[in-house]
Design an enzyme around this catalytic site. Structure first.
Site, PDB file in Angstrom:
ATOM      1  N   GLY A 192       0.821  -1.202   0.000  1.00 17.19           N
ATOM      2  CA  GLY A 192       0.000   0.000   0.000  1.00 17.19           C
ATOM      3  C   GLY A 192       0.855   1.251   0.000  1.00 17.19           C
ATOM      4  O   GLY A 192       0.436   2.301   0.490  1.00 17.19           O
TER       5      GLY A 192
ATOM      6  N   MET B 232      -1.703   6.724   3.506  1.00 12.88           N
ATOM      7  CA  MET B 232      -1.008   6.215   4.691  1.00 12.88           C
ATOM      8  C   MET B 232       0.353   5.668   4.310  1.00 12.88           C
ATOM      9  O   MET B 232       1.335   5.843   5.042  1.00 12.88           O
ATOM     10  CB  MET B 232      -1.838   5.114   5.360  1.00 12.88           C
TER      11      MET B 232
ATOM     12  N   GLY C 276      -2.757  -2.451   9.206  1.00 16.09           N
ATOM     13  CA  GLY C 276      -3.691  -1.420   9.640  1.00 16.09           C
ATOM     14  C   GLY C 276      -4.848  -1.279   8.672  1.00 16.09           C
ATOM     15  O   GLY C 276      -5.623  -0.330   8.757  1.00 16.09           O
TER      16      GLY C 276
ATOM     17  N   THR D 119      -8.422  -1.830   7.178  1.00 11.95           N
ATOM     18  CA  THR D 119      -9.725  -2.074   7.795  1.00 11.95           C
ATOM     19  C   THR D 119     -10.747  -2.460   6.725  1.00 11.95           C
ATOM     20  O   THR D 119     -10.479  -2.367   5.533  1.00 11.95           O
ATOM     21  CB  THR D 119     -10.216  -0.828   8.546  1.00 11.95           C
TER      22      THR D 119
ATOM     23  N   SER E 275      -7.156  -1.643  13.928  1.00 16.41           N
ATOM     24  CA  SER E 275      -7.906  -0.675  13.132  1.00 16.41           C
ATOM     25  C   SER E 275      -7.419   0.741  13.388  1.00 16.41           C
ATOM     26  O   SER E 275      -7.699   1.653  12.607  1.00 16.41           O
ATOM     27  CB  SER E 275      -9.398  -0.771  13.446  1.00 16.41           C
TER      28      SER E 275
ATOM     29  N   HIS F 227     -14.598  10.838   9.835  1.00 22.23           N
ATOM     30  CA  HIS F 227     -13.379  10.645   9.051  1.00 22.23           C
ATOM     31  C   HIS F 227     -13.476  11.397   7.728  1.00 22.23           C
ATOM     32  O   HIS F 227     -14.530  11.928   7.376  1.00 22.23           O
ATOM     33  CB  HIS F 227     -13.146   9.152   8.768  1.00 22.23           C
ATOM     34  N   HIS F 228     -12.374  11.394   7.003  1.00 21.97           N
ATOM     35  CA  HIS F 228     -12.330  12.020   5.679  1.00 21.97           C
ATOM     36  C   HIS F 228     -13.198  11.233   4.699  1.00 21.97           C
ATOM     37  O   HIS F 228     -13.509  10.059   4.906  1.00 21.97           O
ATOM     38  CB  HIS F 228     -10.883  12.071   5.170  1.00 21.97           C
TER      39      HIS F 228
ATOM     40  N   LYS G 140     -12.375   7.594   3.165  1.00 20.69           N
ATOM     41  CA  LYS G 140     -12.313   6.377   3.981  1.00 20.69           C
ATOM     42  C   LYS G 140     -13.325   5.356   3.467  1.00 20.69           C
ATOM     43  O   LYS G 140     -14.508   5.670   3.302  1.00 20.69           O
ATOM     44  CB  LYS G 140     -12.569   6.689   5.449  1.00 20.69           C
TER      45      LYS G 140
ATOM     46  N   GLY H  67     -13.481   0.875  11.486  1.00 23.96           N
ATOM     47  CA  GLY H  67     -13.075  -0.299  12.251  1.00 23.96           C
ATOM     48  C   GLY H  67     -12.886   0.024  13.722  1.00 23.96           C
ATOM     49  O   GLY H  67     -13.186  -0.797  14.601  1.00 23.96           O
TER      50      GLY H  67
END
Length: 213
Positions: free
Chosen positions: A8, A13, A64, A66, A89, A121-122, A125, A131
Site C-alpha cells: 500500500g 497512509m 492497519g 480495515t 484498526s 473521518h475524511h 475512507k 473499524g
C-alpha cells in the site's frame, strides 16, 4: 537497520509511513523476501495474496487495513498459526487511553446509560462505520459486566480534512459523560505501526492486538 516491505505504498497512509520510516532509520525494501517485517495499509482485497507471501517467506505482518469481511478475517486467524500478525484498526496510543477511561467510568458508575459512538473521518475512507468504532462497540459491550448500557448505537460521518475523531457518550436523564479522541495527523498511525516492528520480531505466531504491545 531494520528492513520493511510496505504493502500500500502508493496510498496516503503508505506515503506517510515512507516519510516516517526515514526519520526512524528504517529501510523500505522492494521485495518481501528481503524484509524483516511486512506492513500493510492497503485494501482488503489484497490480504489473501499478501498472507500467502508472508507465510512462504516467514515474515511477520503488521496490518492497519480495515474493512475486512468475515472470510478475510478468518484467513488472518488461520495465517496467524504460522506467522505473528498484529492487526489494528487504529494504531494511535490515544485510543488505548480512551478505552481505559471508558473502562474506569463503567466500573465506577452505578447508573444505567444510553451509549453513542460517533466517528468522523475524511470522505475517502472506505469502511463505514470505521473499524475503530466497531472495535469500541465490542469493547464497551464486553466491558459492561453489570449490564449498565441500555442501548448502544454508532453514528458515522464523512467530511473533508478529518483524520479521525471518535467520541463516546453516556447519557441518561440525570447525567451526560463524554470521552473523545482526535487524530490531528496521519503521523500518529504511522508511528504506532512502525514502533511495533521491534516487538513483533520477537513474537511467536499468533494474532495480536495493539493492547498486547
Amino acid at each position: 537497520m531494520q528492513k520493511l516491505y510496505l504493502n500500500g505504498r502508493s496510498g496516503k497512509m503508505g506515503q506517510v509511513i515512507v516519510s516516517r520510516a526515514k526519520i526512524l532509520n528504517l529501510h523500505i525494501v522492494d521485495n518481501i523476501q528481503d524484509s524483516d517485517v511486512v506492513i500493510d495499509f492497503s485494501h482488503p482485497s489484497s490480504i489473501s495474496d499478501l498472507l500467502d507471501q508472508c507465510i512462504f517467506h516467514q515474515k511477520p505482518l503488521i496490518s492497519g487495513t480495515t474493512g475486512f469481511c468475515e472470510t478475510e478475517l478468518f484467513k488472518l486467524k488461520l495465517a496467524s498459526k504460522k506467522i505473528a500478525i498484529l492487526h489494528a484498526s487504529n494504531f494511535s496510543s490515544g485510543i488505548s487511553s480512551l478505552k481505559n477511561s471508558i473502562l474506569k467510568f463503567l466500573d465506577s458508575s452505578s447508573e444505567k446509560f444510553h451509549c453513542e459512538i460517533e466517528e468522523v473521518h475524511h470522505r475517502e475512507k472506505v469502511d463505514f462505520p470505521s473499524g475503530t468504532a466497531l472495535q469500541l462497540k465490542d469493547f464497551i459491550e464486553s466491558s459492561d459486566k453489570d449490564k449498565k448500557i441500555k442501548s448502544l448505537k454508532i453514528i458515522s460521518r464523512r467530511v473533508k480534512n478529518i483524520f479521525g475523531v471518535h467520541k463516546v457518550t453516556f447519557k441518561n436523564s440525570k447525567n451526560y459523560s463524554e470521552f473523545i479522541h482526535e487524530a490531528l495527523s496521519r503521523d500518529v498511525f504511522a508511528d504506532g505501526a512502525l514502533m511495533s516492528i521491534t516487538k513483533i520480531l520477537d513474537l511467536k505466531p499468533n494474532l495480536y492486538e495493539l493492547s498486547d504491545f
